[in-house]
Design an enzyme around this catalytic site. Structure first.
Site, mmCIF file in Angstrom:
data_model
loop_
_atom_site.group_PDB
_atom_site.id
_atom_site.type_symbol
_atom_site.label_atom_id
_atom_site.label_comp_id
_atom_site.label_asym_id
_atom_site.label_seq_id
_atom_site.Cartn_x
_atom_site.Cartn_y
_atom_site.Cartn_z
ATOM 1 N N LYS A 42 0.849 -1.203 0.000
ATOM 2 C CA LYS A 42 0.000 0.000 0.000
ATOM 3 C C LYS A 42 0.885 1.254 0.000
ATOM 4 C CE LYS A 42 -0.410 -0.420 5.015
ATOM 5 N NZ LYS A 42 -1.257 -0.914 6.108
ATOM 6 N N ARG A 139 -11.121 -0.861 14.804
ATOM 7 C CA ARG A 139 -10.965 -0.033 13.622
ATOM 8 C C ARG A 139 -11.859 -0.641 12.544
ATOM 9 N NH1 ARG A 139 -4.949 0.910 11.174
ATOM 10 N NH2 ARG A 139 -5.406 -1.170 10.376
ATOM 11 N N TYR A 271 15.712 29.511 10.222
ATOM 12 C CA TYR A 271 14.503 30.167 10.725
ATOM 13 C C TYR A 271 14.415 30.113 12.246
ATOM 14 C CZ TYR A 271 12.628 30.365 5.983
ATOM 15 O OH TYR A 271 12.431 30.643 4.660
ATOM 16 N N MET A 319 11.816 24.518 4.026
ATOM 17 C CA MET A 319 11.064 23.832 2.976
ATOM 18 C C MET A 319 12.000 23.063 2.037
ATOM 19 S SD MET A 319 8.503 25.387 0.085
ATOM 20 C CE MET A 319 7.180 25.863 1.180
HETATM 21 C C1 LIG Z 1 -0.480 -1.934 6.703
HETATM 22 C C2 LIG Z 1 -1.052 -3.243 7.090
HETATM 23 C C3 LIG Z 1 -0.214 -4.341 7.302
HETATM 24 C C4 LIG Z 1 1.292 -4.241 7.290
HETATM 25 O O1 LIG Z 1 1.711 -3.622 8.472
HETATM 26 P P1 LIG Z 1 3.281 -3.475 8.819
HETATM 27 O O2 LIG Z 1 3.290 -2.989 10.210
HETATM 28 O O3 LIG Z 1 3.808 -2.471 7.863
HETATM 29 O O4 LIG Z 1 3.877 -4.805 8.632
HETATM 30 C C5 LIG Z 1 -0.808 -5.568 7.566
HETATM 31 N N1 LIG Z 1 -2.153 -5.685 7.630
HETATM 32 C C6 LIG Z 1 -2.983 -4.634 7.462
HETATM 33 C C7 LIG Z 1 -4.434 -4.837 7.573
HETATM 34 C C8 LIG Z 1 -2.453 -3.384 7.200
HETATM 35 O O5 LIG Z 1 -3.286 -2.350 7.027
#
Ligand SMILES: *Cc1c(COP(=O)(O)O)cnc(C)c1O
Length: 376
Positions: A42, A139, A271, A319
């Site tokens: 992802k 969740r 800054y 930046m």
């Molecule tokens: C992102 C995600 C993972 C992977 O998590 P990591 O901590 O990066 O290994 C596994 N399962 C679900 C449902 C996720 O959203």
């Protein structure tokens, strides 16, 4: 001429990390045989790019992601194995698209089941689904109490060739921390899943790196692990560096000094003059700022490597630039190489820790304006 900043993605290191995890899954006394890995890609493979991930993770049994367009990119690039859509479909129209792409959807809510119930059978064949249980993350996922009803509804849909149920999954809230929470979630999941004869998937990177968790399932269970961050060579744990698991950094963010100056004692840098020189010193200016994805919250002292020498950031991140202490690097000149994180520099997790965040966020946040080089 383009700015000297770039991110180098190592395909061999990505591949090495997958092999390392597959090796771990062969750990006795209860190896996962055969090991089933959903390589989580992802967020454009945690900032590394889908194309590199596809190449490196060719030996994974499946890919897991969120974005339909990225999933289709994978199909178009020739990935024929399963693709798990971690949030499933969002609206009814997504269902036909997922069927057409041969994608596998996580079903995590009653609302999604209702959307499936409104579908007609489709010549593209049933939609493969993994049912997600909420065992305490609060969740996504159906409650354990809702599971029997959901399974019954899906059985009816399976008879109509609308879905095919491929497995049962859950997600840990604290696999990198509190063992008690994880054990509790495991128990709840086992109570619901044992005896159903379905493949299961529970382990993110943190849980995959702890064999005791996946080895606690009954022998012979088809178990799919879902590592993400570990594949990219960063650690899900605060206190255990990725290198302690044999993982290699897959992304190296580099730039160069574009200015070097000698400043007097008492002079402020950048800054807000957040850093004041305690004595006369040399300061280098690096072409990397928060618009490149470097964390603006990184304070004075954040590790950085200049000309091969570990040193520290000083003052506020701007930046497009940041300043570094050249006291330990007398040989540094304009054009000297700088490693912000990765091979030959601090680990992304060390930079993240200094900035009060996690390596995940830094890897995902590298800005589109930073050119990527791929090392084969
Ligand atoms: C992102 C995600 C993972 C992977 O998590 P990591 O901590 O990066 O290994 C596994 N399962 C679900 C449902 C996720 O959203």
């Amino acid at each position: 001429m383009s700015r000297p900043i770039s991110a180098t993605i190592s395909v061999p290191n990505l591949r090495h990390n997958l092999h390392t995890i597959q090796g771990l899954l062969a750990t006795t006394p209860a190896p996962l045989q055969p090991p089933h890995v959903w390589a989580v890609i992802k967020a454009r493979a945690y900032g590394h790019g889908v194309a590199a991930a596809l190449q490196a993770f060719a030996q994974a049994q499946g890919l897991a992601m969120l974005d339909l367009q990225e999933a289709f990119e994978c199909r178009e690039s020739g990935w024929t194995k399963p693709i798990l859509m971690l949030e499933g479909f969002f609206r009814p129209a997504d269902i036909a698209v997922m069927r057409a792409g041969g994608l596998t959807a996580v079903v995590h809510s009653r609302e999604q089941i209702a959307m499936l119930q409104a579908q007609a059978p489709d010549p593209a064949g049933p939609l493969n689904v993994w049912l997600k249980l909420d065992t305490g993350m609060n969740r996504l996922g159906l409650s354990v109490d809702d599971l029997p009803g959901a399974l019954q509804a899906l059985q009816t849909l399976a008879a109509e060739k609308i879905v095919a149920v491929r497995g049962l999954m859950t997600h840990f809230a604290d696999a990198d921390g509190n063992e008690t929470t994880t054990l509790q979630q495991c128990r709840l999941f086992r109570r619901a899943s044992d005896g159903l004869g379905l493949p299961v998937s529970v382990c993110n990177s943190a849980a995959t790196l702890q064999p005791a968790i996946w080895q606690s399932f009954p022998a012979g269970t088809e178990q799919w692990v879902r590592p993400g961050i570990a594949l990219y060579g960063a650690s899900p744990f605060d206190q255990r560096p990725a290198s302690s698991f044999g993982l290699l950094p897959a992304m190296t963010l580099t730039s160069e000094l574009i200015s070097v100056r000698s400043i007097a004692a008492g002079a402020g840098v950048g800054y807000g003059h957040r850093f004041t020189a305690p004595e006369p010193m040399r300061v280098g200016i690096v072409a990397c700022g928060y618009a490149d994805g470097y964390p603006r919250h990184a304070p004075t002292g954040t590790p950085v490597t200049v000309h091969g020498v570990p040193t520290r950031l000083v003052g506020r991140v701007s930046m497009d630039m940041l300043a570094v202490d050249l006291t330990p690097v007398p040989q540094a000149v304009v054009g000297s190489p700088v490693v912000l994180w990765g091979e030959g520099g601090p680990g992304v997790d060390a930079v993240a820790q200094a900035a009060g965040t996690i390596g995940y966020e830094l890897l995902c946040a590298v800005a589109p304006r930073v050119p990527k080089n791929y090392r084969q």
